[in-house]
Write an enzyme that holds these catalytic residues in place. Structure first.
Site, PDB file in Angstrom:
ATOM      1  N   CYS A   1      -8.850   6.204   9.678  1.00  0.00           N
ATOM      2  CA  CYS A   1      -9.105   4.945   8.946  1.00  0.00           C
ATOM      3  C   CYS A   1      -8.087   3.879   9.356  1.00  0.00           C
ATOM      4  O   CYS A   1      -7.624   3.091   8.509  1.00  0.00           O
ATOM      5  CB  CYS A   1      -9.086   5.151   7.431  1.00  0.00           C
ATOM      6  SG  CYS A   1     -10.286   6.353   6.868  1.00  0.00           S
TER       7      CYS A   1
ATOM      8  N   LYS B   1      -2.631  12.187  -3.240  1.00  0.00           N
ATOM      9  CA  LYS B   1      -1.608  12.384  -2.198  1.00  0.00           C
ATOM     10  C   LYS B   1      -0.323  12.974  -2.791  1.00  0.00           C
ATOM     11  O   LYS B   1       0.536  13.433  -2.056  1.00  0.00           O
ATOM     12  CB  LYS B   1      -1.250  11.050  -1.529  1.00  0.00           C
ATOM     13  CG  LYS B   1      -2.433  10.208  -1.114  1.00  0.00           C
ATOM     14  CD  LYS B   1      -2.866  10.468   0.292  1.00  0.00           C
ATOM     15  CE  LYS B   1      -3.787   9.370   0.757  1.00  0.00           C
ATOM     16  NZ  LYS B   1      -4.765   9.809   1.725  1.00  0.00           N
TER      17      LYS B   1
ATOM     18  N   ASP C   1       0.877  -1.169   0.000  1.00  0.00           N
ATOM     19  CA  ASP C   1       0.000   0.000   0.000  1.00  0.00           C
ATOM     20  C   ASP C   1       0.914   1.219   0.000  1.00  0.00           C
ATOM     21  O   ASP C   1       1.497   1.579   1.022  1.00  0.00           O
ATOM     22  CB  ASP C   1      -0.882  -0.048   1.253  1.00  0.00           C
ATOM     23  CG  ASP C   1      -1.638   1.257   1.489  1.00  0.00           C
ATOM     24  OD1 ASP C   1      -1.386   2.246   0.783  1.00  0.00           O
ATOM     25  OD2 ASP C   1      -2.462   1.272   2.419  1.00  0.00           O
TER      26      ASP C   1
END
Ligand code: C6P
Length: 424
Positions: free
Chosen positions: A382, A244, A218
């Site tokens: 999250c 991002k 990730d």
């Protein structure tokens, strides 16, 4: 591009001219409340966009507004050329071997789901079943937990978790202890969004490969903070999001080793991903189109290409050095505050300063800071298992971008002192 180069000083260390950089980000130049100019410290959630990215997106809709891969007319040809040129930029940005290895997605979450669902498809000889194991770490974002839980629920495989240390690190010996001949997939963040921890991806990938597992990284926070070379890291898959890296939202890319993507069945069906369709059955397009069903986010892809140009124009090493300097400065300034505890003190660490305050809820701290124009994120980020690990319901998190300065961190610290004085 000229503007980007002008934001790099000619110093030997290629230090950044942050004032020039700041001029390129229109969103920075606003008062969020009367008399309160924006201090943006939430780039880990989404980075602000430079004018070059905004211009690239606008120019798609203003000039090259057409569908791609479908028509011979000039607009479609131009849009297609720009879309595929952006793919070449991602190839270079990630150090991939070829364009066939880069699939455009809607973001990191989408890329991770694509891979996880392939492991649930019996049409792939790597489809999981009972007795197989998927290994993740305790610091993962929900996007790197829930797809694997869904996979396990579908296949009967078991999800195992590598614990983190009190500093928020993943120790190689803890990781290795969870690997065995049943481990078929390991999935972990390059950089933790809630703690800032930089994981030892290359060493973890080597250990995982020793037991025959595939490695899914990730990269949502990883691509922002260092130059990524997926081949050197040993990643079989690497997912990231455009927003991002100073690009648009709703766009991202998934790297996959070509042989794996060739063997994997498609995930979604629709236009562009097929070779031939009939009611007797359908066949698939070549890579990477097999995984790009339907009209994609064309402007998003082109905007993400512009964001890569922007970052490379500044220099990925220069960006990383700037953030490291700011992180060190911010960490030092936090030490001045009594009753504030940093959550996540790993070595090495990227530009995230997450913290809790004695007797003050993170949301209250965030709201009072906002009143002074200081934007941070509060909550579980999250990453609820990380919050469980530290026994908190949430943290406050300041995160750094290329446009941040020491003055931004000073505003944060002074704001926190004020919050403390309000709460007595
Ligand atoms: N983290 C944050 O504030 P998407 O939403 O698909 O672009 O990215 C998901 C994601 C996956 N992994 C990591 C490590 C992430 O940081 C993120 C996004 C944001 O931290 C929004 S929750």
């Amino acid at each position: 591009m000229t503007e980007v180069v002008s934001a790099v000083s000619s110093g030997a260390d290629r230090g950044l001219d942050v004032e020039a950089i700041r001029r390129e980000f229109p969103a920075l130049h606003q008062e969020v409340h009367p008399g309160k100019p924006l201090v943006y410290l939430d780039s880990a959630a989404t980075a602000l966009k430079p004018q070059s990215v905004i211009d690239a997106v606008v120019s798609v809709y203003a000039q090259d507004c057409a569908n791609i891969h479908r028509a011979v007319h000039a607009l479609s040809q131009r849009a297609t050329a720009r879309y595929e040129a952006a793919r070449e930029k991602v190839v270079r940005f990630l150090g991939a071997e070829s364009r066939e290895e880069i699939v455009f997605t809607s973001g990191t979450t989408d890329g991770l789901n694509l891979v996880a669902m392939a492991f649930a498809n019996p049409a792939w000889d790597r489809c999981l079943g009972e007795g197989d194991e998927v290994l993740v770490t305790e610091l993962e974002h929900h996007s790197d937990i829930v797809p694997w839980q869904l996979l396990c629920a579908r296949t009967g495989a078991t999800l195992r978790v590598v614990p983190i240390t009190p500093a928020g690190e993943v120790r190689l010996e803890d990781f290795q202890a969870k690997l065995n001949e049943h481990t078929k997939v390991v999935a972990f963040a390059h950089v933790s969004n809630s703690l800032g921890t930089v994981l030892p991806v290359k060493a973890m990938a080597e250990l995982a490969h020793q037991v025959g597992a595939l490695v899914v990284v990730d990269g949502a926070q990883g691509v922002v903070h260092a130059r990524v070379d997926v081949q050197d890291l040993g990643a079989d898959f690497y997912a990231f999001s455009g927003h991002k890296i100073y690009g648009p939202t709703g766009i991202g890319a998934l790297y996959g080793k070509r042989a794996l993507l060739e063997a994997m069945p498609p995930w979604r069906g629709g236009g562009d991903m097929i070779d031939r369709v009939s009611f007797a059955g359908s066949t698939w397009n070549d890579l990477p189109y097999k995984f790009e069903a339907g009209t994609p986010n064309i402007a998003g892809v082109i905007g993400m290409g512009a964001a890569i140009d922007y970052m490379e124009g500044l220099g990925l090493e220069a960006i990383a050095a700037h953030e490291a300097r700011l992180l060190a400065y911010g960490t030092k300034r936090f030490a001045e505050l009594d009753g504030v505890r940093l959550i996540g003190t790993a070595e090495p660490k990227a530009g995230v300063l997450a913290f809790v305050m004695d007797g003050i809820h993170p949301t209250d701290a965030g709201s009072f800071l906002d009143a002074d124009g200081v934007a941070i994120r509060t909550g579980h980020h999250c990453a609820q298992p990380v919050m469980d690990h530290y026994g908190v319901t949430g943290t406050a998190r300041a995160s750094l971008g290329v446009y941040n300065t020491e003055a931004d961190l000073d505003a944060l610290i002074e704001g926190l002192k004020k919050v403390q004085s309000i709460f007595g």
